[in-house]
Design an enzyme around this catalytic site. Structure first.
Site, PDB file in Angstrom:
ATOM      1  N   HIS A   1      37.546 -10.737 -12.863  1.00 57.45           N
ATOM      2  CA  HIS A   1      36.452 -11.244 -12.025  1.00 57.45           C
ATOM      3  C   HIS A   1      36.482 -12.762 -12.027  1.00 57.45           C
ATOM      4  O   HIS A   1      36.803 -13.372 -13.046  1.00 57.45           O
ATOM      5  CB  HIS A   1      35.103 -10.748 -12.566  1.00 57.45           C
ATOM      6  CG  HIS A   1      34.024 -10.844 -11.555  1.00 57.45           C
ATOM      7  ND1 HIS A   1      33.304 -11.987 -11.354  1.00 57.45           N
ATOM      8  CD2 HIS A   1      33.582  -9.940 -10.652  1.00 57.45           C
ATOM      9  CE1 HIS A   1      32.452 -11.779 -10.371  1.00 57.45           C
ATOM     10  NE2 HIS A   1      32.596 -10.552  -9.921  1.00 57.45           N
TER      11      HIS A   1
ATOM     12  N   ASP B   1      33.580  -2.252 -10.362  1.00 53.76           N
ATOM     13  CA  ASP B   1      34.315  -1.215  -9.642  1.00 53.76           C
ATOM     14  C   ASP B   1      35.046  -0.245 -10.568  1.00 53.76           C
ATOM     15  O   ASP B   1      35.506   0.796 -10.124  1.00 53.76           O
ATOM     16  CB  ASP B   1      35.344  -1.856  -8.689  1.00 53.76           C
ATOM     17  CG  ASP B   1      34.675  -2.476  -7.478  1.00 53.76           C
ATOM     18  OD1 ASP B   1      33.628  -1.962  -7.067  1.00 53.76           O
ATOM     19  OD2 ASP B   1      35.203  -3.472  -6.962  1.00 53.76           O
TER      20      ASP B   1
END
Ligand code: ACO
Length: 377
Positions: free
Chosen positions: A259, A313
């Site tokens: 991320h 996710d």
């Protein structure tokens, strides 16, 4: 010389009061409240109110918002007809983007200075996205779309429209929590894309359809579908280690990991992981979860030096899969939640709007001359 920041990393694109991430400590707050607390005590609709209107609603405010949403879930038969013309093998996110863009023609909302119009655009978009997603999911198989039921809450109604059966209340609550976790996430790619469109004072349907398009990509919301595909490809816990090592050796990415902002475990992934574990205890075997936990363990061990950990996710698809939701709908569910964040940012930006017009660093040629086509090599 102007500095260049690839991916605009670290470049602020707004001043915002909507959400806050501490990427070092793995903290996410919506309007100052930690997501762990919202997941424990709030609902998706109440959290949507908080994000969009800036404060927790009173009982009356929540009742009115909830009732407005329940009464705007239906979609016109002409929208259904329009969706019937879309190719059944098309991706549900593309169907969602096209339908949301078309909604703007049915509900003109061009005057974005009108607060009343903006309120109803917010209601329509939050209320209708699940109906569109469920309708496309059914109609592509030749089934009729199931009409929404006003007596069901937001998440139960979505599951009902998908299956025509009243869902298990536990599953509906898990979905509601997942929607809370996906509702907002500071200046991410889809929010930025929506805000660029909004900065031209385009209407909110156009803003949301731009953001949906941006969310489709595999580096953003599209990753949740790919995680489940990857886990199915791995097939067994025993094969997970070799798979991860081979991927990393080939310098490929493990989907659902890494991320831009979190340099530790994404707090949303932590919550979704514990929900998935709870589901396994409740309903029995979840082979994809077993494989995911092994991928998480092995990949995190290899990638922790780069500070790459599972993101939201990684575990969301496993949870949806257990609910019986088809894999290619996962990103659309993300959009059903994130529409709240897009709209919150849209309304915030409208208060002090300036058109986005960044610059670029030109690295091309100068003073060249036109060469006639027959002289070009
Ligand atoms: N698997 C393996 N290595 C990774 C991964 C991954 N998933 N993510 C990052 N890395 C490595 C990179 O190879 C790079 O290594 P290097 O310095 O040796 O070249 C380092 O970590 C930094 O990566 P960047 O690409 O610079 O990170 P960036 O902030 O640009 O990208 C992104 C973030 C796009 C999320 C990236 O981590 C990625 O591609 N992840 C996989 C896709 C994914 O899960 N997307 C969903 C993100 S969350 C969301 O949108 C809801």
């Amino acid at each position: 010389m102007i500095d260049f920041f690839p991916g605009l990393e670290g470049v602020p694109a707004a001043r915002s009061r909507i959400s806050y991430i501490d990427g070092e400590r793995g903290i996410l707050e919506y309007r100052g409240i930690r997501i762990e607390e919202l997941v424990e005590r709030s609902s998706f609709i109440e959290t949507a109110y908080l994000l969009i209107f800036g404060k927790l609603p009173t009982k009356e405010e929540l009742e009115r918002f909830d009732s407005d949403l329940r009464h705007h879930r239906r979609i016109k038969y002409r929208i259904i007809d329009l969706m019937k013309c879309l190719p059944e093998h098309g991706h549900p996110m593309d169907a969602l983007q096209a339908t949301v863009a078309a909604l703007g023609m049915f509900y003109p909302a061009k005057d974005v200075t009108d607060e009343e119009t903006n309120y109803w655009s917010v209601v329509r978009l939050v209320a209708k996205l699940p109906t569109i997603v469920a309708a496309f999911a059914r109609m592509r198989h030749g089934d009729e779309a199931v009409k929404p039921r006003d007596d069901l809450d937001h998440s139960s109604n979505f599951l009902y429209m998908l299956t025509e059966r009243e869902p298990d209340p536990y599953m509906a609550r898990v979905l509601d929590i997942s929607l809370i976790l996906h509702a907002e996430h500071t200046m991410n790619a889809s929010t930025f894309s929506g805000l660029v469109t909004a900065s031209t004072l385009a209407d909110p349907y156009t803003v949301v359809s731009s953001a949906i398009g941006t969310l489709t990509g595999p580096l953003h919301g599209g990753a949740n579908e790919r995680v489940v595909r990857m886990l199915k490809e791995i097939g067994t816990v025993e094969r997970a280690k070799g798979y991860v090592e081979e991927k990393l050796r080939r310098k490929e990415r493990i989907m659902g990991m890494g991320h831009r902002v979190y340099k530790t475990y994404d707090p949303r992934a932590r919550i979704l992981h514990s929900l998935a574990r709870e589901m396994r205890e409740r309903y029995g075997e979840m082979p994809l979860l077993d494989i995911a936990e092994e991928v998480d363990r092995v990949a995190t061990d290899y990638l922790k030096e780069k500070r790459v950990y599972p993101n939201v996710d990684f575990y969301s698809g496993i949870v949806y899969e257990k609910m019986g939701i088809p894999e290619d709908l996962f990103t659309s569910i993300f959009a059903m939640a994130r529409v709240v964040g897009w709209l919150a940012h849209w309304l915030e930006q409208l208060k002090d709007n300036r058109i986005f017009r960044p610059t670029e660093i030109y690295v091309g040629d100068h003073n060249l001359h036109y060469i006639p086509i027959e002289e070009r090599s």
